[in-house]
Design an enzyme around this catalytic site. Structure first.
Site, PDB file in Angstrom:
ATOM      1  N   CYS A   1       0.790  -1.048   0.057  1.00  0.00           N
ATOM      2  CA  CYS A   1       0.040   0.041  -0.040  1.00  0.00           C
ATOM      3  C   CYS A   1       0.817   1.371  -0.112  1.00  0.00           C
ATOM      4  O   CYS A   1       0.539   2.266  -0.755  1.00  0.00           O
ATOM      5  CB  CYS A   1      -0.948   0.007   1.020  1.00  0.00           C
ATOM      6  SG  CYS A   1      -0.750  -0.848   2.617  1.00  0.00           S
TER       7      CYS A   1
ATOM      8  N   ARG B   1       7.587 -11.056   5.390  1.00  0.00           N
ATOM      9  CA  ARG B   1       7.319 -10.724   6.920  1.00  0.00           C
ATOM     10  C   ARG B   1       8.341 -11.538   7.717  1.00  0.00           C
ATOM     11  O   ARG B   1       8.105 -12.859   7.279  1.00  0.00           O
ATOM     12  CB  ARG B   1       5.909 -10.866   7.260  1.00  0.00           C
ATOM     13  CG  ARG B   1       4.872 -10.258   6.303  1.00  0.00           C
ATOM     14  CD  ARG B   1       4.334  -8.760   6.860  1.00  0.00           C
ATOM     15  NE  ARG B   1       3.540  -8.396   5.947  1.00  0.00           N
ATOM     16  CZ  ARG B   1       2.124  -8.330   5.891  1.00  0.00           C
ATOM     17  NH1 ARG B   1       1.473  -9.102   6.743  1.00  0.00           N
ATOM     18  NH2 ARG B   1       1.498  -7.787   4.897  1.00  0.00           N
TER      19      ARG B   1
ATOM     20  N   GLN C   1       0.534 -11.197  -2.573  1.00  0.00           N
ATOM     21  CA  GLN C   1      -0.675 -10.668  -2.430  1.00  0.00           C
ATOM     22  C   GLN C   1      -1.458 -10.233  -3.678  1.00  0.00           C
ATOM     23  O   GLN C   1      -0.913  -9.741  -4.752  1.00  0.00           O
ATOM     24  CB  GLN C   1      -0.868  -9.254  -1.433  1.00  0.00           C
ATOM     25  CG  GLN C   1      -0.426  -9.805  -0.199  1.00  0.00           C
ATOM     26  CD  GLN C   1      -0.396  -8.493   1.198  1.00  0.00           C
ATOM     27  OE1 GLN C   1       0.042  -7.580   0.613  1.00  0.00           O
ATOM     28  NE2 GLN C   1      -1.161  -8.698   2.166  1.00  0.00           N
TER      29      GLN C   1
ATOM     30  N   ASP D   1      -3.032  -7.719  -4.419  1.00  0.00           N
ATOM     31  CA  ASP D   1      -3.355  -6.549  -3.678  1.00  0.00           C
ATOM     32  C   ASP D   1      -3.954  -5.581  -4.696  1.00  0.00           C
ATOM     33  O   ASP D   1      -3.416  -5.530  -5.930  1.00  0.00           O
ATOM     34  CB  ASP D   1      -2.154  -5.875  -3.311  1.00  0.00           C
ATOM     35  CG  ASP D   1      -2.314  -5.482  -1.876  1.00  0.00           C
ATOM     36  OD1 ASP D   1      -3.392  -5.265  -1.337  1.00  0.00           O
ATOM     37  OD2 ASP D   1      -1.099  -5.144  -1.134  1.00  0.00           O
TER      38      ASP D   1
ATOM     39  N   HIS E   1      -5.700  -1.342  -4.605  1.00  0.00           N
ATOM     40  CA  HIS E   1      -5.903  -0.059  -3.745  1.00  0.00           C
ATOM     41  C   HIS E   1      -6.803   0.811  -4.454  1.00  0.00           C
ATOM     42  O   HIS E   1      -6.583   1.173  -5.634  1.00  0.00           O
ATOM     43  CB  HIS E   1      -4.841   0.447  -3.127  1.00  0.00           C
ATOM     44  CG  HIS E   1      -4.148  -0.436  -2.042  1.00  0.00           C
ATOM     45  ND1 HIS E   1      -2.779  -1.205  -2.580  1.00  0.00           N
ATOM     46  CD2 HIS E   1      -4.226  -0.423  -1.007  1.00  0.00           C
ATOM     47  CE1 HIS E   1      -2.497  -1.662  -1.581  1.00  0.00           C
ATOM     48  NE2 HIS E   1      -3.013  -1.419  -0.623  1.00  0.00           N
TER      49      HIS E   1
ATOM     50  N   LYS F   1     -12.316  -3.544   8.813  1.00  0.00           N
ATOM     51  CA  LYS F   1     -12.074  -4.237   7.573  1.00  0.00           C
ATOM     52  C   LYS F   1     -13.319  -5.468   7.755  1.00  0.00           C
ATOM     53  O   LYS F   1     -13.662  -5.618   8.751  1.00  0.00           O
ATOM     54  CB  LYS F   1     -10.834  -4.995   7.617  1.00  0.00           C
ATOM     55  CG  LYS F   1     -10.234  -5.785   8.787  1.00  0.00           C
ATOM     56  CD  LYS F   1      -8.843  -6.233   8.628  1.00  0.00           C
ATOM     57  CE  LYS F   1      -8.500  -6.891   9.797  1.00  0.00           C
ATOM     58  NZ  LYS F   1      -7.285  -7.747   9.865  1.00  0.00           N
TER      59      LYS F   1
ATOM     60  N   HIS G   1      -8.323  -0.993   0.583  1.00  0.00           N
ATOM     61  CA  HIS G   1      -7.357  -1.972   0.437  1.00  0.00           C
ATOM     62  C   HIS G   1      -8.215  -3.281   0.024  1.00  0.00           C
ATOM     63  O   HIS G   1      -9.250  -3.473   0.806  1.00  0.00           O
ATOM     64  CB  HIS G   1      -6.557  -2.188   1.507  1.00  0.00           C
ATOM     65  CG  HIS G   1      -5.827  -1.253   2.116  1.00  0.00           C
ATOM     66  ND1 HIS G   1      -4.469  -0.986   2.307  1.00  0.00           N
ATOM     67  CD2 HIS G   1      -6.145   0.135   2.848  1.00  0.00           C
ATOM     68  CE1 HIS G   1      -4.091   0.114   2.794  1.00  0.00           C
ATOM     69  NE2 HIS G   1      -5.225   0.915   3.119  1.00  0.00           N
TER      70      HIS G   1
END
Length: 649
Positions: free
Chosen positions: A337, A366, A384, A386, A388, A472, A518
């Protein structure tokens, strides 16, 4: 007198000091026999704990998640009592319930516990359970508690006591076992009729590798012996479906100590599976107005300081990478992000640009503890799906609903029918771990609640589970073991646009701050594929299967025809392989079945002369002879029949 409000809307009066068990008895003795604990004003209590003021009460049984949790918490204490009887001098750290059972972290001292000891621990637990000892709650002062554990020479419980205050400390006693515990517990040990110790592993004290390693003992219990038998049968089936086992057997992925723990290597067939999943979602995203972007695998530490991720997650990230240039520090990307915020900021934006939907299959890193790594479900490097969405305030609910549609489309296409939706909000008590003001949080939380209700989702609200920057909606999918995994997620964020000073020029010619959504329907490719492997037992739908066909020539004489078919089918985007081995056709068929290839094309003299194929379908056997054109039509129909069209209701 006090008034007790029940879930059905009825209100009953009781004398002050009545318990939830008294409430149950006033309804029926049959109900009372099954009550494990109770939710009093939203907090789970012992069923015999006195209620001294008006309250809402929900009686909890084995059918309720909180009831099971109480049952397994009490079972952890029962296991501890059994361990103390079998291994004198053993010391205990923590023993919480988990989704399927419980564990206790123990210091075994001079003893050692292995799988060879499971039977005698189980037998001792059932022996103690049959005594029907009551779980007694004992409030205690901190001084008394410290004195008790000093006399017992238990440094682990003394450490726990350091963070507790007078007036909040309770002990629980059952039989010959006493423990520091806030509860709640079941009425007595007699409710526990079946016990199984499932595993033993190492666990560092407080999760810190510099501390002593304790022994973590896992177990599960049931109120009926038959339920344990059902569970063990399910566990055996789950072993066959374990994605780690199938991933190796089907040549999908591997791990290497030299590469590093928790860093999966995708083998050709696994890479093809990933590619098909990615292309499937990319196609839907393009229809939904998403724009593709690509960002680096590293970023300046300053980027994550700006976003707040360094402050919140720095310890769980790979540490900064120093460069020859003094003062320059980079990090392996823990989130996509912040990079997407900078893409938004790369040029001026107008209200006419919004909503702006940026999508990336971005790999992030991570640092998970070694003991927490588990196949593909818990890794250190993962991708991910992902995206946005940058939008105006009035567009948030509508965009959120569109993302829900996309997540539901993904789940339906892949057969993920057993899922629940969790609305994750701020903690009511502790607001210190969240950034931003209450007004923005209230707007974001209400937008999620409204959108979920309008889409007819069956949701549960969990306080304290929000991300640090916003609430979320999490989609929790059950695997073959019945465990819940968070896959799809959608988050509303007013905070990162503030931190990155994102702006757009509105219709009023004034500058405004966008809102950021997100979203990741898969969650992570690794975890999603792990659950997909287990749910399908590796029998992927034809459209997704890495190898859709296996062409099996009866002998070497027909290999040229097999190779020709293979190339022609590739032109039709039907993928697979030719089995060139010098094996009998029966062996080739068995091996293709074992490798879970959906369609087998057998070719011999007749097939070559007539340019045909004899087709076998996995699990069904022969389905007939097809000309090349007929087979292509059949295969394409099979490939497409289980994929609904995105956007079509």
């Amino acid at each position: 007198m006090i008034k007790i409000s029940l879930p059905d809307g009825s209100v009953k009066e009781f004398e002050k000091g009545a318990s939830a068990m008294d409430v149950a008895l006033s309804i029926s003795e049959g109900l009372a026999r099954n009550v494990l604990s109770a939710k009093v004003n939203g907090e789970v209590w012992d069923s015999n704990r006195p209620i001294n003021e008006d309250a809402t009460v929900q009686l909890l049984t084995w059918k309720d998640t909180d009831g099971k949790s109480t049952f397994w918490h009490s079972s952890a204490h029962l296991m501890a009592e059994a361990l103390e009887a079998l291994y004198p001098g053993i010391k205990f750290w923590i023993g919480p319930p988990v989704e399927n059972g419980f564990y206790y972290d123990v210091d075994t001292g001079e003893h050692s516990i292995s799988s060879n000891d499971f039977g005698k621990i189980e037998a001792k637990m059932i022996e103690l359970a049959r005594q029907k000892n009551t779980f007694e709650r004992i409030p205690m002062s901190k001084a008394e508690a410290i004195s008790y554990f000093k006399e017992k020479d238990d440094e682990y419980k003394l450490d726990l006591l350091e963070g507790l205050e007078d007036g909040t400390i309770t002990f629980y006693t059952q039989g010959n076992f006493t423990d520091l515990c806030r509860g709640p517990h079941i009425p007595n040990t007699g409710f526990i009729k079946a016990a199984k110790i499932t595993n033993v592993a190492g666990a560092f004290f407080k999760g810190d590798q510099s501390n002593k390693q304790l022994t973590r003992i896992y177990g599960i219990t049931f109120p009926k012996q038959g339920e344990l038998k059902e569970y063990l049968t399910m566990m055996e089936e789950a072993k066959k479906r374990d994605h780690r086992k199938l991933g190796q057997e089907l040549d999908l992925f591997a791990f290497s100590e030299k590469v590093g723990k928790g860093l999966p290597l995708w083998l050709p067939k696994g890479a093809m599976l990933r590619e098909r999943l990615e292309n499937f979602l990319k196609k839907a995203q393009l229809k939904a107005g998403y724009l593709p972007v690509v960002t680096p695998h590293i970023g300046s530490k300053k980027l994550y300081e700006t976003s707040g991720h360094w402050e919140k997650y720095g310890e769980d990230s790979f540490q900064p990478i120093k460069t020859p240039e003094e003062g320059e520090e980079f990090m392996l990307k823990p989130m996509n992000c912040p990079h997407h915020c900078e893409i938004y900021k790369a040029r001026p934006r107008s209200y006419k640009d919004l909503p702006l939907r940026l999508a990336e299959f971005g790999t992030v890193y991570r640092y998970e503890q070694s003991g927490e790594l588990h196949g593909l479900t818990r890794v250190r490097g993962f991708t991910q799906d992902d995206a946005h969405i940058f939008c105006a305030n009035h567009q948030v609910e509508d965009e959120f609903k569109k993302v829900i549609d996309l997540v539901l489309y993904v789940f339906k296409s892949l057969g993920f029918d057993d899922f629940s939706a969790q609305i994750s909000l701020r903690s009511k008590e502790d607001r210190s771990k969240y950034i931003g003001n209450d007004e923005d949080w209230d707007k974001a939380e209400q937008a999620i609640i409204n959108a979920s209700a309008e889409k007819g989702l069956d949701t549960v609200i969990e306080y304290g589970e929000a991300a640090f920057y916003g609430p979320k909606l999490d989609f929790m999918v059950k695997d073959a073991l019945g465990r819940k995994w968070q896959l799809g997620t959608i988050q509303v964020d007013y905070q990162l646009p503030n931190r990155f000073e994102l702006e757009y020029v509105g219709a009023d010619n004034q500058k405004h701050r966008p809102v950021m959504i997100h979203r990741a329907p898969f969650g992570s490719m690794e975890r999603f594929i792990a659950i997909l492997i287990e749910n399908t037992a590796g029998n992927f739908p034809l459209w997704l299967s890495p190898e859709q066909i296996a062409i099996l020539p009866i002998s070497e004489k027909y290999e040229d025809y097999a190779n020709e078919l293979f190339l022609d089918l590739q032109e039709q985007d039907i993928r697979g392989y030719v089995d060139h081995r010098d094996e009998k056709i029966g062996r080739k068929i068995r091996d293709a079945e074992m490798n879970k290839v959906p369609l087998m094309l057998i070719v011999g003299e007749k097939e070559q002369e007539e340019r045909k194929v004899s087709v076998r379908k996995k699990g069904e056997g022969d389905i007939g002879q097809f000309s090349f054109e007929e087979f292509v039509t059949y295969a394409n129909k099979e490939i497409n029949k289980n994929i609904p069209k995105f956007g079509v209701k």
